[in-house]
Design a protein around this motif. Sequence first.
Motif, PDB file in Angstrom:
ATOM      1  N   UNK A 185     144.943  12.884  35.630  1.00  0.00           N
ATOM      2  CA  UNK A 185     145.710  11.987  36.487  1.00  0.00           C
ATOM      3  C   UNK A 185     144.989  11.869  37.822  1.00  0.00           C
ATOM      4  N   UNK A 186     144.541  10.664  38.122  1.00  0.00           N
ATOM      5  CA  UNK A 186     143.803  10.408  39.358  1.00  0.00           C
ATOM      6  C   UNK A 186     144.696   9.629  40.313  1.00  0.00           C
ATOM      7  N   UNK A 187     145.196  10.314  41.338  1.00  0.00           N
ATOM      8  CA  UNK A 187     146.082   9.683  42.295  1.00  0.00           C
ATOM      9  C   UNK A 187     145.357   9.182  43.519  1.00  0.00           C
ATOM     10  N   UNK A 188     146.130   8.797  44.521  1.00  0.00           N
ATOM     11  CA  UNK A 188     145.547   8.234  45.739  1.00  0.00           C
ATOM     12  C   UNK A 188     144.863   9.294  46.586  1.00  0.00           C
ATOM     13  N   UNK A 189     145.322  10.528  46.508  1.00  0.00           N
ATOM     14  CA  UNK A 189     144.776  11.579  47.374  1.00  0.00           C
ATOM     15  C   UNK A 189     144.140  12.734  46.610  1.00  0.00           C
ATOM     16  N   UNK A 190     144.242  12.735  45.294  1.00  0.00           N
ATOM     17  CA  UNK A 190     143.680  13.831  44.523  1.00  0.00           C
ATOM     18  C   UNK A 190     143.891  13.632  43.036  1.00  0.00           C
ATOM     19  N   UNK A 191     143.438  14.598  42.259  1.00  0.00           N
ATOM     20  CA  UNK A 191     143.505  14.519  40.802  1.00  0.00           C
ATOM     21  C   UNK A 191     144.133  15.793  40.244  1.00  0.00           C
ATOM     22  N   UNK A 192     144.750  15.644  39.081  1.00  0.00           N
ATOM     23  CA  UNK A 192     145.301  16.775  38.347  1.00  0.00           C
ATOM     24  C   UNK A 192     144.771  16.718  36.918  1.00  0.00           C
ATOM     25  N   UNK A 206     138.578  15.276  43.483  1.00  0.00           N
ATOM     26  CA  UNK A 206     137.981  14.335  42.539  1.00  0.00           C
ATOM     27  C   UNK A 206     137.645  15.048  41.232  1.00  0.00           C
ATOM     28  N   UNK A 207     137.464  14.253  40.192  1.00  0.00           N
ATOM     29  CA  UNK A 207     137.075  14.769  38.881  1.00  0.00           C
ATOM     30  C   UNK A 207     135.780  14.082  38.452  1.00  0.00           C
ATOM     31  N   UNK A 208     134.826  14.886  37.973  1.00  0.00           N
ATOM     32  CA  UNK A 208     133.622  14.364  37.324  1.00  0.00           C
ATOM     33  C   UNK A 208     133.729  14.707  35.838  1.00  0.00           C
TER      34      UNK A 208
END
Length: 499
Positions: free
Chosen positions: A289-296, A309-311
């Motif tokens: 889940x990539x949101x406006x301020x971070x990812x889960x 961020x996620x790579x």
Amino acid sequence: MSGIGTVMGIDRRGFTLGAAGLGLTALAGAGTAAGAARPARSVKPAPGPAVPGRPDVVVLGAGVSGLQAAWLLEQQGLRVTVLEGRTRVGGRVMTLLDEPGYPEMGFNSMAEGYGRGIDAASRAGVELQEVGARYRMGPPPGLWINGQPLTREEWARFPGNPFPAALKAVMPAELVGRLVAERTRLKDWTAWTDPAQAGLDISLHDFLREQGLSDAAIRLAYDVSPYYGTSAYDVSALMMEYNDGFVKAQFAAGPKSLAVKGGNLHLPQGMARLLKGDVILGKEVTAIEAGATGCVVTCRDGSRFEAGRVVCSLPFSTLRFVSILPGLAGAQARAVATLPYQPLSIAFITAAAPFWEEDKLAPGMWTDGLTGTVIPQRYGATPEEITGFQVQARGALANYWDRLGRDGALRMIVAGLEAMRPAARGKLVPRAYFSWSQEAFNGGDWAYFGPGHVRDFATTMSLPAGRLHFCGEHTATGARGLEGALESAERAALEVLGA
């Protein structure tokens, strides 16, 4: 499966430019020494659901591309956590370290032009050795048609030879590569993704028909043992022409093929030890889940990892089963859903006695039957010593082997070899079997483009989706194989740092 890399002169120069863009002035020199001096860190087992702290980046996949992206980001001061679904690092680098000669089930060698790969090996503290001569040593592989050996001269006169008159003496395994090399329509292989080349993105089958091959000739020369795909129908001729140009550039760089002494798996293991952050194994990703301020990132065991961020280096054959929010769209979504991966199954067999000396035939074999392709492995005390045989099935034959299962496939392979070569009876010992199609975290070996795929999504499928970035060989456009994996890691790291 060397995945021959990018052009000499672009390789090392390209790596230096990437390093300058990141401010990594020590990548090719002092940074190597500094990395080598860092104490080794053990790869950690998977922890419980609670993970304290929030890294700047979570990298998905501990193959060469993911490990390289993590290292590049750490060099710029970012905190990075790497998650890997397998219980080992390496991805498509897989060595049987407990078998004679350390046979490779995946990546097997890099060319002299692999500037990034050579640099990564230096940083990882592993020794590269030249192995190309070991594959060229001895007589060329024998041709076996309908279970019978044929010399080149006999093949040229063989009544069942379906090749055009001018090509009768060309062996089946040589024909497609030769035609693509001699009659390529792609003037500049580095521009293969340019929209101006879209008209070349036809099936390999159509290209070969244009060269005067019949359907029977195409089936024998390509479909029996396809390098890409399951047949010439599902492979892009444009991709084949790009690969040809890229291979020619590698030969211009030099004739050597390099592999890690003691097994290529030591390369990603060494790369993992260079990382400051955690490399957490056994973490199969189920949602991003990539949101406006971070990812889960959520894993199958219920654990969750948060990051800025996620790579993602996961192959699309795996990523298509991961929930992504917000969902991907357009050509990128089509790529994740449809990019195919090569069916490849490999058996490793040893011989109790040198039966090839008894029957006076080449130890290597190219067959049109269920036995596949037999490749002698020369990794003993001397290059002349054959430590075993890698037997490969690609495409439809790989799928057939897999349906038989490990034991059934090994029995069939041994029986087939003994029937063709009576001198081998009682001397063959099946040791290992591995299917990349059945491998849960890859679903096939290397990615390839089908007809129309290059013009549809080759240049857009690796674009960032918000805070989600993509790397892996399948996303590279300037290199193949290990070099492509490392190239894509540079691009992803630059995207993260420039965001």
